[in-house]
Design a protein around this motif. Structure first.
Motif: not given
Length: 201
Positions: A138-153
């Motif tokens: 989240l700290a990185f997201a203060e400077s750059l777009p943060l796109r995440i991929l995953g699956d909570p399951l």
């Protein structure tokens, strides 16, 4: 959509539905150099192979583990980060590294360096992030777009070393934009087991 997203966004996809391919394709279409992070060296290798397969120019990305990148960044600025452990050997040290790296990337001159080095961040298998890693990203997201991929399951661990995994529904869904879901079981179709892919879906 993924390549052009400028804020914090996420994509959900079960195993074998094309997350790695999507990352590589998005990087190919992204502007500037992208930082791609995942959890394991095997994951790094898989992403690199996919990038090479799609002929993504090597100057468009840097692929690393979350732990490895944060360690290298802190060791590059040991006094500012207050960190000089070259090889952490306990969960406590890795957790401390996340805290130090979080503080480091919030400093103005580091933000300038990050912005000059990359145009965006992709994180694969986000469901396996522990709380310290999530806070750091989240700290990185203060400077750059943060796109995440995953699956909570697909989360492998509920906690490591007394630290809980990220809570997808509470910490991600209200604060990140849903960019899409992958619904075609490419790997399972390719392997002749589309039925398993449909069951996973």
């Amino acid at each position: 959509i993924l390549a052009n997203h400028e804020g914090k966004g996420y994509v959900i996809a079960p195993a074998g539905f094309g997350k790695t391919h999507l990352i590589a394709d998005a990087v190919l279409q992204s502007r500037g150099r992208q930082l791609i992070l995942t959890h394991t060296h095997a994951g790094v290798d898989a992403i690199k192979k996919k990038l090479e397969k799609l002929n993504v120019p090597s100057d468009k990305y840097n692929v690393d583990t979350i732990a490895g990148f944060s360690l290298r960044l802190c060791l590059a600025y040991p006094q500012t980060a207050d960190w000089n452990v070259e090889i952490p050997n306990s969960n406590d040290e890795w957790q401390e590294l996340c805290v130090k790296c979080t503080a480091l990337v919030q400093k103005d001159f580091i933000k300038k360096i990050i912005k000059a080095s990359f145009k965006g961040v992709y994180v694969d298998e986000y469901q396996d992030c522990m709380q310290g890693q999530h806070t750091m990203l989240l700290a990185f997201a203060e400077s750059l777009p943060l796109r995440i991929l995953g699956d909570p399951l697909q989360a492998i661990f509920d906690e490591i070393g007394g630290q809980n995994a990220v809570d997808w529904d509470i910490q991600l869904v209200p604060h990140f934009e849903l960019l899409g879901e992958l619904d075609t079981p490419h790997r399972w179709i390719h392997d002749g087991d589309e039925g398993l892919g449909k069951w996973l879906r």
